[in-house]
Scaffold this motif. Structure first.
Motif, PDB file in Angstrom:
ATOM      1  N   LEU A 227      -1.002  -8.145  10.104  1.00  0.00           N
ATOM      2  CA  LEU A 227      -0.420  -7.089  10.933  1.00  0.00           C
ATOM      3  C   LEU A 227       0.268  -6.044  10.067  1.00  0.00           C
ATOM      4  O   LEU A 227       0.185  -4.841  10.341  1.00  0.00           O
ATOM      5  CB  LEU A 227       0.564  -7.692  11.934  1.00  0.00           C
ATOM      6  N   ALA A 228       0.956  -6.485   9.020  1.00  0.00           N
ATOM      7  CA  ALA A 228       1.597  -5.533   8.110  1.00  0.00           C
ATOM      8  C   ALA A 228       0.549  -4.639   7.455  1.00  0.00           C
ATOM      9  O   ALA A 228       0.734  -3.416   7.330  1.00  0.00           O
ATOM     10  CB  ALA A 228       2.414  -6.277   7.054  1.00  0.00           C
ATOM     11  N   ARG A 229      -0.563  -5.238   7.045  1.00  0.00           N
ATOM     12  CA  ARG A 229      -1.641  -4.453   6.433  1.00  0.00           C
ATOM     13  C   ARG A 229      -2.264  -3.488   7.445  1.00  0.00           C
ATOM     14  O   ARG A 229      -2.584  -2.342   7.119  1.00  0.00           O
ATOM     15  CB  ARG A 229      -2.699  -5.383   5.863  1.00  0.00           C
ATOM     16  N   TYR A 230      -2.427  -3.966   8.669  1.00  0.00           N
ATOM     17  CA  TYR A 230      -2.997  -3.113   9.718  1.00  0.00           C
ATOM     18  C   TYR A 230      -2.102  -1.900   9.977  1.00  0.00           C
ATOM     19  O   TYR A 230      -2.578  -0.768  10.086  1.00  0.00           O
ATOM     20  CB  TYR A 230      -3.171  -3.922  10.998  1.00  0.00           C
ATOM     21  N   ILE A 231      -0.796  -2.124  10.096  1.00  0.00           N
ATOM     22  CA  ILE A 231       0.129  -1.038  10.360  1.00  0.00           C
ATOM     23  C   ILE A 231       0.094  -0.016   9.223  1.00  0.00           C
ATOM     24  O   ILE A 231       0.170   1.198   9.446  1.00  0.00           O
ATOM     25  CB  ILE A 231       1.559  -1.590  10.566  1.00  0.00           C
ATOM     26  N   ALA A 232      -0.070  -0.515   7.989  1.00  0.00           N
ATOM     27  CA  ALA A 232      -0.116   0.388   6.843  1.00  0.00           C
ATOM     28  C   ALA A 232      -1.377   1.246   6.837  1.00  0.00           C
ATOM     29  O   ALA A 232      -1.358   2.372   6.308  1.00  0.00           O
ATOM     30  CB  ALA A 232      -0.036  -0.429   5.546  1.00  0.00           C
ATOM     31  N   HIS A 233      -2.471   0.763   7.429  1.00  0.00           N
ATOM     32  CA  HIS A 233      -3.751   1.461   7.335  1.00  0.00           C
ATOM     33  C   HIS A 233      -4.288   1.894   8.697  1.00  0.00           C
ATOM     34  O   HIS A 233      -5.471   2.265   8.793  1.00  0.00           O
ATOM     35  CB  HIS A 233      -4.779   0.570   6.624  1.00  0.00           C
ATOM     36  N   ARG A 234      -3.478   1.896   9.726  1.00  0.00           N
ATOM     37  CA  ARG A 234      -3.966   2.258  11.055  1.00  0.00           C
ATOM     38  C   ARG A 234      -4.305   3.754  11.104  1.00  0.00           C
ATOM     39  O   ARG A 234      -3.830   4.552  10.293  1.00  0.00           O
ATOM     40  CB  ARG A 234      -2.925   1.897  12.121  1.00  0.00           C
ATOM     41  N   HIS A 235      -5.103   4.114  12.109  1.00  0.00           N
ATOM     42  CA  HIS A 235      -5.569   5.500  12.244  1.00  0.00           C
ATOM     43  C   HIS A 235      -5.034   6.175  13.501  1.00  0.00           C
ATOM     44  O   HIS A 235      -5.333   7.352  13.738  1.00  0.00           O
ATOM     45  CB  HIS A 235      -7.095   5.541  12.269  1.00  0.00           C
ATOM     46  N   ASN A 236      -4.291   5.444  14.335  1.00  0.00           N
ATOM     47  CA  ASN A 236      -3.683   6.058  15.519  1.00  0.00           C
ATOM     48  C   ASN A 236      -2.475   5.240  15.942  1.00  0.00           C
ATOM     49  O   ASN A 236      -2.162   4.239  15.326  1.00  0.00           O
ATOM     50  CB  ASN A 236      -4.702   6.198  16.667  1.00  0.00           C
TER      51      ASN A 236
END
Length: 345
Positions: free
Chosen positions: A336-345
């Motif tokens: 989740l931390a990685r997702y938040i860092a690389h999210r697009h919206n």
């Protein structure tokens, strides 16, 4: 544990000043879950490629169950216009990052999803309350939220204010009444956590500072204060509540708290980057509005590339706080931390 943070001076100060009071830890029932408490023998520095986890599937399934629980918690009833306004924003399509953090933290320490679900719903209710109020003409005056017209555009300003207020109140009632199977002191502590996160020590403090600083030249320290309170404090509480309801020990709750606070600041840094690099259609909300209103942002103060680098460093810091937990159980929070860092919206 000392927590050094070089690039953000206010961050380290808030990290040490927001610690929770003693809640009689010695008197709490102790849960014997050695498989959860001990660290995995696998190297913590494992490459991302080897750390396989289907986050999209995990988030989709967790979000679906959160949506079902929110729908059951708040059925349409009298007064219908108020409840319709509450449901309009609460059930709008969203990623449900905050409630998923609550569920993941609870399961990390050996708790059950069903036990943490009322608090996960409460966290989402409080978040949506802040969105409804943020969008009002007297604050951000934004007509688009989650890809559709904001609450006040559909229901009028007066009803939107009341819908936000009602969500705020109902969040605490639902968390307190619907949580079962854990000691009452755990519920009380988690309720207090949410209260502090949304009041004058948290979200509202950041919101007021944000309003007061609009159009003014502010430095990085003030910007950090705004977002550590306006954004990060509720994410911190989401994770801490999951740990508390899951039966975490005090030191575990503090590690989860630091993880949540770091992820919260990460969320805002990325949000500021997206605000100047994405379109309104991509974001589901009005792009570029912060700069248009003269608000300070991380790209504005640091530059776009340094802001992106800072997001990477924050994601790494968040993952560091998960070391010592069972590696497999920590996988959702790590990704989740990685997702938040690389999210697009």
């Amino acid at each position: 544990m000392a927590y050094a943070f070089v690039c953000f001076p206010a961050f380290a100060q808030v990290m040490t000043s927001c610690s929770s009071p003693s809640w009689g830890v010695a008197a709490r029932p102790r849960r014997l879950l050695p498989a959860v408490r001990c660290a995995s023998s696998a190297p913590e520095a494992v490459a991302h490629e080897a750390d396989l986890f289907d986050l999209k599937r995990y988030m989709t399934e967790k979000a679906r169950r959160v949506d079902d629980a929110l729908d059951r918690a708040l059925p349409l009833r009298h007064p219908e216009r108020l409840l319709a306004a509450m449901r309009y924003s609460l059930l709008a399509p969203g990623k449900r990052v905050r409630p998923v953090l609550t569920l993941a933290a609870c399961e990390l320490v050996g708790g059950e999803e069903s036990t943490a679900m009322p608090f996960a719903c409460a966290v989402e209710m409080l978040h949506v309350m802040s969105l409804v109020h943020d969008d009002l003409p007297c604050i951000d005056n934004d007509e688009l939220r989650r890809g559709r017209p904001s609450n006040h555009v559909v229901f009028g300003e007066g009803v939107a204010v009341m819908a936000g207020d009602a969500l705020h109140c109902f969040a605490f009632a639902h968390a307190a009444e619907a949580t079962a199977g854990v000691p009452p002191m755990w519920v009380l502590r988690a309720v207090a956590e949410l209260g502090k996160a949304t009041g004058a020590e948290g979200l509202l403090a950041g919101q007021v500072m944000d309003i007061e600083c609009e159009g003014k030249e502010v430095g990085l320290e003030v910007l950090e204060y705004i977002h550590l309170h306006k954004t990060a404090r509720l994410l911190e509480a989401a994770v801490a509540c999951g740990g508390i309801i899951g039966g975490a020990e005090e030191e575990e709750v503090e590690r989860l708290r630091r993880y949540g606070r770091t992820v919260g600041l990460l969320f805002q840094v990325v949000d500021d980057v997206l605000d100047v690099t994405r379109t309104s259609e991509e974001l589901g909300k009005t792009a570029g509005k912060d700069l248009a209103k003269g608000k300070a942002t991380y790209p504005k103060l640091m530059g776009l590339e340094k802001a992106r680098l800072q997001a990477e460093e924050l994601a790494a810091k968040a993952e560091e706080e998960l070391q010592g937990f069972d590696r497999n159980r920590a996988r959702p929070l790590r990704h989740l931390a990685r997702y938040i860092a690389h999210r697009h919206n």
